[in-house]
Design a protein around this motif. Structure first.
Motif, PDB file in Angstrom:
ATOM      1  N   ILE A  19      44.528 -89.263  17.061  1.00  0.00           N
ATOM      2  CA  ILE A  19      44.789 -90.325  18.022  1.00  0.00           C
ATOM      3  C   ILE A  19      44.179 -91.612  17.475  1.00  0.00           C
ATOM      4  O   ILE A  19      43.030 -91.635  17.039  1.00  0.00           O
TER       5      ILE A  19
ATOM      6  N   GLY B  56      47.376 -92.473  29.835  1.00  0.00           N
ATOM      7  CA  GLY B  56      47.381 -91.100  30.309  1.00  0.00           C
ATOM      8  C   GLY B  56      48.740 -90.431  30.331  1.00  0.00           C
ATOM      9  O   GLY B  56      48.873 -89.306  30.805  1.00  0.00           O
ATOM     10  N   LEU B  57      49.749 -91.071  29.795  1.00  0.00           N
ATOM     11  CA  LEU B  57      51.066 -90.427  29.787  1.00  0.00           C
ATOM     12  C   LEU B  57      51.060 -89.173  28.932  1.00  0.00           C
ATOM     13  O   LEU B  57      51.775 -88.206  29.208  1.00  0.00           O
ATOM     14  N   CYS B  58      50.267 -89.196  27.882  1.00  0.00           N
ATOM     15  CA  CYS B  58      50.191 -88.032  27.007  1.00  0.00           C
ATOM     16  C   CYS B  58      49.671 -86.819  27.774  1.00  0.00           C
ATOM     17  O   CYS B  58      50.119 -85.701  27.576  1.00  0.00           O
TER      18      CYS B  58
ATOM     19  N   ILE C  16      49.643 -91.413  18.809  1.00  0.00           N
ATOM     20  CA  ILE C  16      49.340 -90.009  18.496  1.00  0.00           C
ATOM     21  C   ILE C  16      50.203 -89.522  17.350  1.00  0.00           C
ATOM     22  O   ILE C  16      51.396 -89.816  17.287  1.00  0.00           O
TER      23      ILE C  16
ATOM     24  N   HIS D 120      40.170 -88.866  24.708  1.00  0.00           N
ATOM     25  CA  HIS D 120      40.868 -87.607  24.938  1.00  0.00           C
ATOM     26  C   HIS D 120      40.039 -86.427  24.470  1.00  0.00           C
ATOM     27  O   HIS D 120      39.118 -86.570  23.675  1.00  0.00           O
TER      28      HIS D 120
ATOM     29  N   PHE E 218      45.180 -96.055  26.942  1.00  0.00           N
ATOM     30  CA  PHE E 218      44.562 -95.209  27.973  1.00  0.00           C
ATOM     31  C   PHE E 218      45.424 -95.084  29.229  1.00  0.00           C
ATOM     32  O   PHE E 218      44.929 -95.073  30.339  1.00  0.00           O
TER      33      PHE E 218
HETATM   34  S1  SF4 Z   1      50.014 -91.889  25.939  1.00  0.00           S
HETATM   35 FE1  SF4 Z   1      48.697 -93.532  26.658  1.00  0.00          FE
HETATM   36  S2  SF4 Z   1      46.677 -92.575  26.815  1.00  0.00           S
HETATM   37 FE2  SF4 Z   1      47.934 -91.225  25.600  1.00  0.00          FE
HETATM   38  S3  SF4 Z   1      47.460 -91.841  23.502  1.00  0.00           S
HETATM   39 FE3  SF4 Z   1      49.285 -92.956  24.137  1.00  0.00          FE
HETATM   40  S4  SF4 Z   1      48.503 -94.875  24.898  1.00  0.00           S
HETATM   41 FE4  SF4 Z   1      46.776 -93.496  24.803  1.00  0.00          FE
END
Ligand code: SF4
Ligand code: SF4
Ligand code: SF4
Ligand code: SF4
Ligand code: FES
Lengths: 200, 779
Positions: free
Chosen positions: A122, A131-133, A97, A70, A129
């Motif tokens: 993070i 990518g929802l964040c 996170i 990220h 990985f």
């Molecule tokens: S939402 Fe997905 S990409 Fe983002 S920190 Fe969490 S696990 Fe990783």
């Protein structure tokens, strides 16, 4: 309704599979040559360009939208885009996170508006990985780079802090804290009306 | 509700969404629907505030006797009636459309602030916009904006853009707290909550407005941007700041207390608390916390030590010594019980006292004969025909008691009489009749409540006069100390003349009870001493027969007792059980860190004697409760008290039970009023709610809303001194002096009132006493 598990009579695939799996009986003469034929693919491949990459000496770029490490982005004048809202942390299915927000003051401003992300971590041991964040982030502060080299020798080194994630300062950017550009409000920042570097 | 009340109240049956429900007459439609489990969206409606009908979100279709209202009606303002048929958004498309319309209107000027708003994630507007709003916005205009945020006080911030004008905050301030410092100003799109220019929003209850604001318009400065609801672990807790006994919710993020909210308990604090309870918790994470056990070495410095070393050192210092125990006013019931048992079993003494404030032998007798096991409750205040306040200033010393009295004053003109020297803001709100002598109290009946504060013990004979008053009239008596632990410590026998459960130590059968419960052959019968006497005994040369050589001290500040208390400790062996470094740990020989409230489980008894049990909030805290540590020292002394955990202690307290025999006879003394000599003035003081108390340290935002220290004098006295409002006077005793601006009040010419422990006015430290005569001159 038909039982979906019973093969239909016109199912050629099934018939072919049954044939292929049948035990080999009465090997014909000349089957040796048939076997040699099987080496043809191997033989021809010798004359093709190899796919092997001599990683880590050689590297191939990833696809453009590859989900890598990220990055916390900045506005053109160096102020941080992250507002410490924790929406990314909320969206994260892996609980990777951690964000703690704090108050911007006139003396110490890290982002436009009232709030900034004071603590941002993070945990790459947890991140999947997905990518929802990135999708959750309301300010496009959080995006993903194509960097995939995320291996290290200890667990703690794989928890990235805010300074590890922040985008590098490009020309014209000034390391926060510093005030917003003269005459601009946080709305101008959000609307993308900030061009050029900091005049702080 | 009691059966008799049930028969009194007329019941009404209504049909809501096709379901019948029977509720008492006067119930609002929105409440009746709740009873059926039907949730009508709402913002302004609050069960404890008067109906306002301000937000219009709760619209429903109503039909009475077959006649329908032409338009949807606000269900939070309409009481149920016979033959009423209500259709909520669930069954009436009209109501549903109306609600969606209101929601759309509310959102037109509502900023897109959710990501930066503290309410995000626990916001009724977010939730109800999802459940009862349109999925898409149709608004394309420009939203109205305001400057954001503005400070309403140092503690409360207002973001006017987010306000939905529900008037919950203004109604609370006006109806519940009686501090109408905020109002709704302007009209239309510009309508906003504002403060009166001249009066800042200095209410002791301002935090409740933050809690009941249905959006993020009012936020607390100290929780600003600190966390989201999903980060928090919420635990039910009890407030450690006063004897009102508020139920609380403590929100913890990663082992740190970030926020405390008023919990719900209809019979105690309803849904409110005071700003001290809400915001004074930084002491928990203060840098001054004692981290490890410490032993004073040969070099005179404290050195970190292991637990076994420190326990051994404490035991070695106490072994065979004549030792006393000072518990402090903030111990939980379990800890106080531990101290009580430790004194009797491990130290073999009755020299134990929980009072760390001015006190008297008269009070000791009063506590054992009258206050212990007393049963007056908040309910008695609700039903009283008169409340008499003696040595007790409810708004400052027990704010929820104030709210309860105020509620009745507002509702039915409850008569309040107070012996305060002047009409404080609290007394003014209560419309209290001020009296100068206890004998002036009139009109007491069996339904009256006489509330006695801890300060009454400062006037010799006053407690006796109060008891006399109650005995003559049959009124109910309530003893309301200031600190949260005092009632519990009293019941636990952490005082010279009582054993646990309120058993008089002079009573053989009481002693036998406890001897059996504790499996000890005998209990000390030599009468114990009060805090003052213990301190004096510690100061005697050690070959004096009544001297003490050692003392075990819980959380107390000697400066609360007297100006010389600390120096009296200097020549003895001191074991200090403390949460933070203090003047006691600075001179202690052994310092043992103990758990603060969120780190342990325990029970406070509020002033009613009601149990306020709470569990450990920070579950992985390594600190231990006092009782556990005392148990370890007792083991080391070879006189075990067998209280290894808080839960074991709870079980033992329950098994020991209450004393059902007669209480000891109260030794009365006569009240003598003293008029000041010469041109001196009688000093009067009490502690304001927000002051320099040690549990409020480090709370700058909270301190910002404390009332400014000022000396109150009468107008003719001011004339005599040649001062006017705001000019400074110097108030002095032999020991020292304080300088304060004056405020002119209607009061006796012979009296001056100052705050007891506020910035610039620390009475005990500066003047050496709390009740006495002082010289006042223009500064
Ligand atoms: S939402 Fe997905 S990409 Fe983002 S920190 Fe969490 S696990 Fe990783
Ligand atoms: S990165 Fe985006 S979503 Fe995460 S806290 Fe910052 S602004 Fe919010
Ligand atoms: S500030 Fe909050 S409680 Fe007060 S009127 Fe506005 S929305 Fe209601
Ligand atoms: S009133 Fe007393 S118990 Fe309630 S919150 Fe305030 S200090 Fe705590
Ligand atoms: S909740 Fe009924 S009008 Fe606001």
């Amino acid at each position: 309704m038909d039982n979906p598990l019973t093969p239909r009579s016109n199912d050629k695939g099934l018939a072919a599979a049954a044939k292929a799996n049948a035990p080999i009986e009465n090997q014909e003469a000349g089957s040796f040559f048939k076997q040699l034929l099987g080496f043809w693919v191997t033989f021809v491949t010798q004359f093709k360009k190899p796919n092997t990459v001599q990683y880590p000496e050689g590297k191939v770029p990833t696809e453009e939208r590859f989900h890598g490490r990220h990055q916390l982005n900045r506005y053109d004048d160096g102020l941080e885009k992250c507002i410490g809202c924790e929406l990314c942390a909320w969206a994260c299915p892996a609980d990777a996170i951690l964000v703690e927000g704090a108050n911007n003051t006139e003396e110490e401003r890290f982002s436009p508006g009232e709030r900034y992300g004071k603590v941002y971590q993070i945990n790459y041991l947890r991140c999947i990985f997905c990518g929802l964040c990135i999708e959750a982030c309301p300010t496009r502060a959080l995006t993903m780079t194509n960097e995939y080299e995320l291996a290290d020798s200890s667990r703690s080194k794989l928890i990235f802090e805010k300074e590890d994630l922040l985008a590098p300062l490009r020309a014209g950017m000034l390391q926060p804290p510093h005030p917003m550009q003269d005459g601009k409000t946080h709305t101008d920042y959000y609307l993308g009306n900030i061009k050029g570097g900091s005049n702080a | 509700m009691t059966p008799e009340q049930l028969t009194e109240v007329e019941m009404i049956t209504v049909v809501i969404d096709g379901f019948e429900v029977t509720v008492p007459k006067g119930t609002l439609v929105i409440r009746a629907a709740e009873k059926l489990g039907i949730q009508i969206p709402r913002f302004c409606d609050h069960p404890l505030l008067s109906p306002a009908g301000a937000c219009r979100q709760c619209l429903v279709d109503i039909e009475i006797n077959g006649r329908a209202f032409p338009k949807p009606q606000a269900s939070c303002t309409i009481p149920v009636e016979n033959n009423m048929i209500v259709k909520t958004q669930l069954t009436s498309p009209v109501a549903d459309k109306a609600q969606k319309g209101i929601m759309e209107l509310l959102l037109i000027n509502h900023p897109l602030d959710c990501p930066v708003c503290d309410k995000g994630g626990e916001c009724p507007l977010q939730n109800q916009a999802m459940s009862n709003g349109r999925p898409e916005s149709r608004y394309e205009g420009v939203k109205r904006t305001f400057d954001k945020p503005i400070s309403i006080s140092s503690q409360v911030l207002l973001d006017r853009e987010r306000c939905v004008l529900c008037a919950r905050c203004t109604r609370f301030s006006d109806e519940i707290a009686g501090d109408p410092f905020i109002t709704l100003n302007e009209r239309g799109a510009l309508q906003q909550v504002g403060i009166y220019e001249s009066d800042p929003f200095e209410s002791y209850y301002s935090g409740n407005t933050v809690q009941i604001c249905p959006v993020g318009a009012l936020t607390g400065a100290s929780y600003r941007f600190r966390a989201r609801p999903f980060d928090l672990v919420s635990v039910d807790s009890a407030c450690e700041h006063c004897a009102s006994g508020c139920a609380m919710r403590t929100d913890i993020r990663r082992g740190k207390t970030l926020r405390r909210l008023a919990g719900e308990d209809a019979s105690v604090n309803e849904e409110w608390n005071c700003d001290k309870g809400r915001w004074a918790f930084k002491y928990l994470s203060s840098r001054e916390r004692v981290a490890t056990p410490m032993i004073r070495g040969a070099d005179g410095e404290l050195h970190e030590a292991s637990w076994p070393e420190a326990i051994a050192a404490a035991a070695a210092g106490l072994k065979g010594k004549r030792a006393g125990v000072l518990v402090g006013g903030r111990a939980t019931l379990e800890d106080a019980y531990g101290y009580s048992k430790f004194a009797r079993v491990a130290l073999g003494t009755n020299d134990i006292d929980f009072r760390s404030r001015p006190h008297s032998a008269e009070e000791t007798s009063f506590l054992a004969s009258v206050a212990v096991n007393a049963t007056t409750t908040y309910k008695d205040i609700d039903k009283a025909d008169q409340v008499v306040l003696l040595g007790f200033e409810p708004e400052d010393e027990s704010p929820i008691v104030f709210l309860r009295i105020f509620k009745q004053v507002k509702k039915r003109g409850l008569v309040v009489t107070s012996d305060a020297p002047f009409a404080s803001r609290g007394s003014t709100k209560l419309k209290a009749k001020l009296i100068t002598s206890i004998s002036d109290v009139t009109g007491l009946t069996e339904k009256s409540v006489v509330i006695v504060g801890e300060r009454l013990s400062e006037t010799a004979g006053a407690l006796s006069a109060a008891v006399e008053l109650v005995n003559k009239s049959g009124a109910k008596l309530a003893w309301i100390p200031r600190r949260a632990g005092e009632r519990g410590a009293l019941e636990a026998g952490a005082i010279a003349n009582l054993l646990p459960g309120g058993r008089p130590i002079s009573e053989t059968s009481a002693r036998v009870d406890i001897q059996t419960a504790w499996s000890v052959p005998a209990l000390p019968i030599t009468p114990g001493r009060t805090t003052n006497e213990i301190l004096e005994a510690l100061n005697l040369v050690s070959d004096d027969v009544s001297a003490l050589d050692a003392v075990v001290i819980g959380g107390l500040d000697p400066a609360d007792i007297s100006s010389q208390a600390l120096s009296q400790l200097l020549n003895s062996f001191v074991v200090s059980l403390e949460i933070s470094h203090s003047s006691v740990t600075a001179i202690a020989d052994v310092v043992l860190p103990v758990a603060a409230v969120v780190e342990k489980s325990g029970t406070f008894l509020d002033w009613e004697g009601r149990s306020r049990a709470f569990d450990k909030g920070i579950t992985d805290a390594l600190t231990r409760s006092d009782v556990r540590i005392l148990s370890m020292i007792a083991d080391e002394l070879g006189a075990p008290i067998e209280l290894p955990t808080v839960s074991a202690t709870r079980r033992e307290i329950a098994a020991v039970g209450k004393w059902d025999g007669a209480k000891a006879e109260f030794t009365k003394i006569t009240l003598t009023s003293k008029s000041p000599t010469g041109d001196k003035l009688n000093l009067s003081s009490w502690r304001q709610l927000l002051d320099l108390g040690s549990l409020q340290l480090g709370e700058a935002n909270l301190a910002g809303t404390s009332r400014k220290a000022a000396a109150h004098i009468s107008s003719s006295r001011a004339e005599k001194l040649g001062v006017t409002y705001g000019q400074e006077v110097r108030i002095s005793s032999e020991l020292g002096s304080i300088k304060l601006p004056v405020v002119i009040s209607q009061m006796s010419d012979d009296t001056i009132w100052v705050p007891r422990n506020s910035q610039g006015s620390q009475v005990i430290a500066s003047l050496g006493f709390v009740s006495g005569q002082v010289t006042v001159v223009k500064a």
